[in-house]
Enzyme design. Structure first.
Site, PDB file in Angstrom:
ATOM      1  N   PRO A  92       0.815  -1.217   0.000  1.00 21.21           N
ATOM      2  CA  PRO A  92       0.000   0.000   0.000  1.00 21.21           C
ATOM      3  C   PRO A  92       0.853   1.275   0.000  1.00 21.21           C
ATOM      4  O   PRO A  92       0.355   2.357  -0.275  1.00 21.21           O
ATOM      5  CB  PRO A  92      -0.838  -0.116   1.278  1.00 21.21           C
ATOM      6  CG  PRO A  92      -0.322  -1.269   2.046  1.00 21.21           C
ATOM      7  CD  PRO A  92       0.553  -2.079   1.156  1.00 21.21           C
ATOM      8  N   GLU A 140       2.525  -7.172   8.663  1.00 25.77           N
ATOM      9  CA  GLU A 140       2.727  -5.722   8.619  1.00 25.77           C
ATOM     10  C   GLU A 140       3.668  -5.316   7.496  1.00 25.77           C
ATOM     11  O   GLU A 140       4.024  -4.145   7.377  1.00 25.77           O
ATOM     12  CB  GLU A 140       3.251  -5.218   9.964  1.00 25.77           C
ATOM     13  CG  GLU A 140       2.238  -5.332  11.096  1.00 25.77           C
ATOM     14  CD  GLU A 140       0.937  -4.583  10.808  1.00 25.77           C
ATOM     15  OE1 GLU A 140       1.013  -3.383  10.510  1.00 25.77           O
ATOM     16  OE2 GLU A 140      -0.141  -5.203  10.883  1.00 25.77           O
ATOM     17  N   ARG A 184      -3.044  -8.580 -20.895  1.00 27.12           N
ATOM     18  CA  ARG A 184      -3.834  -7.997 -21.993  1.00 27.12           C
ATOM     19  C   ARG A 184      -2.956  -7.281 -23.005  1.00 27.12           C
ATOM     20  O   ARG A 184      -3.366  -7.026 -24.131  1.00 27.12           O
ATOM     21  CB  ARG A 184      -4.871  -7.011 -21.435  1.00 27.12           C
ATOM     22  CG  ARG A 184      -5.873  -7.625 -20.491  1.00 27.12           C
ATOM     23  CD  ARG A 184      -6.791  -6.567 -19.898  1.00 27.12           C
ATOM     24  NE  ARG A 184      -7.530  -5.824 -20.907  1.00 27.12           N
ATOM     25  CZ  ARG A 184      -8.611  -6.277 -21.523  1.00 27.12           C
ATOM     26  NH1 ARG A 184      -9.095  -7.445 -21.220  1.00 27.12           N
ATOM     27  NH2 ARG A 184      -9.206  -5.541 -22.436  1.00 27.12           N
ATOM     28  N   ASP A 208      -9.552  -0.149 -25.293  1.00 20.70           N
ATOM     29  CA  ASP A 208      -9.878  -0.106 -23.871  1.00 20.70           C
ATOM     30  C   ASP A 208     -10.013   1.320 -23.376  1.00 20.70           C
ATOM     31  O   ASP A 208      -9.353   2.237 -23.842  1.00 20.70           O
ATOM     32  CB  ASP A 208      -8.796  -0.800 -23.033  1.00 20.70           C
ATOM     33  CG  ASP A 208      -8.929  -2.312 -23.087  1.00 20.70           C
ATOM     34  OD1 ASP A 208      -9.938  -2.790 -23.635  1.00 20.70           O
ATOM     35  OD2 ASP A 208      -8.020  -2.990 -22.609  1.00 20.70           O
TER      36      ASP A 208
HETATM   37 CL1  6GU Z   1      -0.313  -3.905  -3.225  1.00 24.13          CL
HETATM   38  N1  6GU Z   1      -1.019  -4.536  -0.763  1.00 24.13           N
HETATM   39  C1  6GU Z   1      -1.778  -4.391   0.340  1.00 24.13           C
HETATM   40  N2  6GU Z   1      -1.546  -5.164   1.395  1.00 24.13           N
HETATM   41  N3  6GU Z   1      -2.781  -3.509   0.408  1.00 24.13           N
HETATM   42  C2  6GU Z   1      -3.000  -2.761  -0.671  1.00 24.13           C
HETATM   43  C3  6GU Z   1      -2.244  -2.865  -1.846  1.00 24.13           C
HETATM   44  C4  6GU Z   1      -1.246  -3.776  -1.854  1.00 24.13           C
HETATM   45  N4  6GU Z   1      -2.716  -1.974  -2.738  1.00 24.13           N
HETATM   46  C5  6GU Z   1      -3.722  -1.363  -2.134  1.00 24.13           C
HETATM   47  N5  6GU Z   1      -3.896  -1.814  -0.892  1.00 24.13           N
END
Ligand code: 6GU
Length: 237
Positions: free
Chosen positions: A95, A122, A160, A175
């Site tokens: 994230p 984590e 794709r 697309d």
């Molecule tokens: Cl790539 N990993 C995690 N754990 N949460 C996320 C993500 C990735 N992308 C958005 N939220």
């Protein structure tokens, strides 16, 4: 069989998550035809703890949860890289990564090989990032339980772009977000022409191709304006 034009190596603690996705027909056909290759590797196989196959540990400085240790990841990636003559691009799903969009997807396929690292808990000991210098990608501003679903998103969108993966009748060319096109798709209809009082727009039944093209363009513009202002020119998002 010649080398596939794109090979994925997915490193995960939950390899079984991928089996349903990988057996789906579009993907299975592309693999069978030798266009792409996908190998899933269980990070636990590279544990330095022969007894319990442990791969995680508590964070220095305290805090909740566990981190994936640096050593198994580095050993795993080096071994996986050695399985094939191209080193490939290492991608870490997190994230904290760059938010994934179609322009980035279009840059990935030409690497020929993508090594996807899926985190859990984590996250990873930060030295994984320092040593491997991976491309860090996120699929959006929300938190998943792990990188596996995000890795499937990367695979699904990237294949794709590989010539021959989509059938003749399908094309990534048109697309919604492809090649600089930043417009939402227009609505589409199929038979019957009327259902529960809901009619197919008259113009689509008219046979006038110029009018139809004009209507579709207007619908795309209207939808984009109403739903995704951020995609319109001038709003450099
Ligand atoms: Cl790539 N990993 C995690 N754990 N949460 C996320 C993500 C990735 N992308 C958005 N939220």
């Amino acid at each position: 069989m010649p080398n596939p034009s794109l090979r994925f190596d997915i490193v995960t603690l939950f390899p079984e998550i991928f089996s349903g996705y990988l057996s789906q027909s579009l993907l299975a056909k592309a693999i069978e035809r030798g266009l792409i290759d996908i190998q899933v590797h269980n990070l636990r196989d590279w544990s330095i703890d022969p007894k319990h196959h442990k791969i995680d540990d508590r964070p220095y400085g305290g805090g909740p949860g566990m981190l994936i240790s640096v050593e198994p990841v580095i050993r795993c990636v080096h071994d996986v890289q050695a399985m094939n003559s191209t080193t490939g691009l290492v991608i870490l799903l997190t994230p904290q990564g760059e938010r994934l969009g179609q322009p980035r997807i279009e840059q990935l396929a030409p690497y020929g090989r993508l090594i996807l690292l899926c985190g859990r808990y984590e996250g990873f000991d930060h030295r994984v990032v320092e040593i491997l210098k991976p491309l860090e990608l996120s699929i959006g501003d929300f938190v998943l339980n792990g990188g596996e679903v995000a890795a499937m998103v990367v695979v699904d969108a990237t294949i794709r772009m590989v010539p021959g993966v989509l059938g003749d009748e399908q094309s990534s060319w048109e697309d919604s977000f492809s090649r600089g096109n930043r417009m939402l798709e227009f609505p589409q209809y199929t038979r019957p022409p009327e259902y529960l009082g809901h009619c197919v727009p008259e113009v689509l039944l008219s046979g006038d191709h110029q009018k139809i093209a004009q209507w579709r363009k207007e619908q795309s513009e209207r939808r984009t304006r109403e739903r995704r202002q951020d995609l319109l020119p001038g709003d450099d998002a």
